[in-house]
Design a protein around this motif. Structure first.
Motif, PDB file in Angstrom:
ATOM      1  N   TYR A   4       0.720  -1.417  -0.184  1.00 50.62           N
ATOM      2  CA  TYR A   4       0.073   0.094  -0.084  1.00 50.62           C
ATOM      3  C   TYR A   4       0.776   1.154   0.008  1.00 50.62           C
ATOM      4  CZ  TYR A   4      -3.184   3.411   1.555  1.00 50.62           C
ATOM      5  OH  TYR A   4      -3.689   4.884   1.703  1.00 50.62           O
ATOM      6  N   ARG A   5       2.026   1.045   0.730  1.00 51.01           N
ATOM      7  CA  ARG A   5       2.655   2.638   0.984  1.00 51.01           C
ATOM      8  C   ARG A   5       3.437   2.581  -0.479  1.00 51.01           C
ATOM      9  NH1 ARG A   5       5.570   1.463   6.995  1.00 51.01           N
ATOM     10  NH2 ARG A   5       3.562   1.857   8.121  1.00 51.01           N
ATOM     11  N   GLU A   6       3.911   1.508  -1.025  1.00 53.69           N
ATOM     12  CA  GLU A   6       4.851   1.533  -2.241  1.00 53.69           C
ATOM     13  C   GLU A   6       3.655   2.203  -3.345  1.00 53.69           C
ATOM     14  OE1 GLU A   6       6.208  -2.090  -3.292  1.00 53.69           O
ATOM     15  OE2 GLU A   6       7.837  -1.996  -1.715  1.00 53.69           O
ATOM     16  N   GLU A   7       2.483   1.685  -3.320  1.00 51.03           N
ATOM     17  CA  GLU A   7       1.514   2.333  -4.326  1.00 51.03           C
ATOM     18  C   GLU A   7       1.406   3.608  -4.209  1.00 51.03           C
ATOM     19  OE1 GLU A   7      -1.969  -0.293  -4.126  1.00 51.03           O
ATOM     20  OE2 GLU A   7      -1.000  -1.761  -5.020  1.00 51.03           O
ATOM     21  N   ARG A   8       1.228   3.945  -2.735  1.00 50.82           N
ATOM     22  CA  ARG A   8       1.032   5.199  -2.365  1.00 50.82           C
ATOM     23  C   ARG A   8       2.035   6.471  -2.714  1.00 50.82           C
ATOM     24  NH1 ARG A   8      -3.074   8.850  -1.307  1.00 50.82           N
ATOM     25  NH2 ARG A   8      -2.760  10.391  -0.002  1.00 50.82           N
TER      26      ARG A   8
END
Length: 449
Positions: A4-8
């Motif tokens: 999720y953080r990488e996508e964010r």
């Protein structure tokens, strides 16, 4: 959670890149608009500068035109003509009211008389100008001038009587008023006539070249009548205006006299050739000066010349020397020798005491001197009457040279001797000399061997 953080982070990076792209595009659009605005402002400034420059040029042209117009209007001729017309108008305005008051005081029925008198004077003055323009005879102009003088003189007398009869003036003031009115009445016609006279003289002065051309044409037609008639015929045969006068004269002169140079005729060409030939002969053959005589010989010769009678031209023809004449004009191939009688011996001079001779101012009688130089041919001998000169081949020349120099020594074998003996050119004589010397040298070597 980590995904999720990488996508964010990826979404944030994409949004940041998009914002950067949008900002760059906005900046590019702003720069394009700025350049367009700058170009429009530059074009507007250039247009305004061009309009200001055009306005300055227009004002300068207008000033130049006004200056040129003033220069044309203020020339001496225009000032004189327009100033004269202004003075004439002032003269009419000054003389006409006095005449009107004079005749109206006598009777109101006489009101048209002042206009008729002044009008007659000015109409006759205009008639003088018209006669000058049309080139009418002189008596017409002088008749009109006389009528102008009569009308102006009558008007001046009327104004003089009116001026001297004014009430409330002293006698001197009345006389001054009368003289002034009379002078103003005469001033207009006089100034107008002087103006017309000056204009006529100016026109004649400007036509000086045309008068000289007309005088030259009359003199040329009088001196060369045949050429003038032929030139008129050529011009009448050609279409109207297609053949200029000078071209017609040149062509007619060539037809009549056979030369394209105007003024020259066959007789003048022959005279020029004779003069040139005489000058050439005189410069080529100067006459030798006679030796000075001094002492007793001079006194005896002067006494003998005074004793001799003046020679009289003989009616017999002198013997002609036919050496240089063409052989076709001679009756015999060899001219006969001319025998002349021996001059009689003069008696022995008597020795006398002669006084000191005084130089006589009387010119001595001319004595024809005998010339030993043969008479020059009167013309070029034609080729048919000349004796043809035989042309010899080199072998024939060598054979003649061998025969001629057979008994010559080596010292006598020269090019000049061979040229005179064989009668050939110096160049060929040198070649023959070299050939003969070579033959002699080869013969000497063979005999020695």
């Amino acid at each position: 959670m980590s995904e999720y953080r990488e996508e964010r982070r990826a979404d944030n990076a994409a949004e940041a890149e998009q914002r950067r792209i949008d900002a760059a595009a906005a900046e590019e659009r702003r720069l394009v608009r700025q350049r367009a605005d700058d170009e429009r402002a530059t074009r507007l400034r250039e247009q305004q500068a061009a309009e200001r420059a055009a306005a300055r040029h227009a004002r300068a042209d207008a000033r130049s035109a006004r200056k040129a117009a003033r220069g044309v209007a203020l020339t001496a001729g225009n000032v004189y003509r327009k100033g004269t017309l202004a003075l004439v108008t002032a003269s009419a305005l000054g003389s006409l009211p006095a005449q009107i008051l004079h005749f109206v005081h006598i009777s109101p029925m006489l009101l048209p008389l002042p206009f008729a008198i002044e009008g007659a004077a000015w109409v006759m003055a205009a008639g003088v100008a018209y006669a000058d323009e049309r080139g009418l005879p002189g008596w017409v102009r002088w008749l009109l001038r006389g009528l102008v003088g009569v009308a102006a003189g009558f008007a001046a007398s009327v104004n003089y009587s009116y001026g001297t009869g004014l009430d409330g003036l002293s006698p001197s003031d009345a006389a001054t008023a009368g003289i002034g009115l009379a002078a103003v009445t005469l001033l207009g016609p006089v100034l107008f006539e002087v103006r017309q006279w000056v204009s006529t003289l100016s026109a004649k002065a400007g036509e000086g070249d045309q008068r000289q051309q007309r005088r030259h044409d009359r003199r040329r037609r009088r001196h060369h009548k045949n050429v003038a008639k032929l030139a008129d015929r050529l011009m009448s045969a050609a279409p109207l205006g297609s053949l200029p006068t000078e071209d017609a004269w040149t062509r007619a002169w060539s037809i009549v006299h056979g030369t394209d140079e105007p003024g020259m005729t066959p007789q003048l060409h022959r005279y020029a050739v004779r003069s040139t030939t005489a000058l050439t002969d005189a410069m080529r053959e100067p006459t030798p000066a006679a030796p000075a005589r001094t002492g007793i010989a001079r006194r005896f010769t002067d006494w003998l010349m005074h004793r001799q009678p003046t020679p009289v031209a003989s009616s017999h023809k002198t013997p002609e020397i036919n050496v240089n004449r063409s052989m076709s004009d001679l009756e015999e191939s060899t001219p006969e020798p001319v025998t002349t009688a021996a001059p009689e011996a003069l008696p022995a001079p008597v020795v006398v005491d002669l006084p000191t001779p005084v130089e006589s101012t009387r010119a001595l009688a001319p004595v024809a001197a005998e010339s030993t130089r043969p008479r020059r041919a009167t013309g070029r001998v034609p080729d048919s009457a000349r004796t043809p000169r035989p042309k010899r081949t080199p072998d024939q020349l060598l054979s003649e040279a061998r025969k001629l120099t057979a008994d010559w020594s080596d010292g006598e074998l020269t090019a000049e001797s061979i040229r005179k003996g064989v009668r050939t050119s110096a160049e060929k004589a040198r070649g023959l000399r070299d050939t003969l010397r070579a033959e002699r040298a080869s013969g000497t070597e063979e005999s020695a061997a």
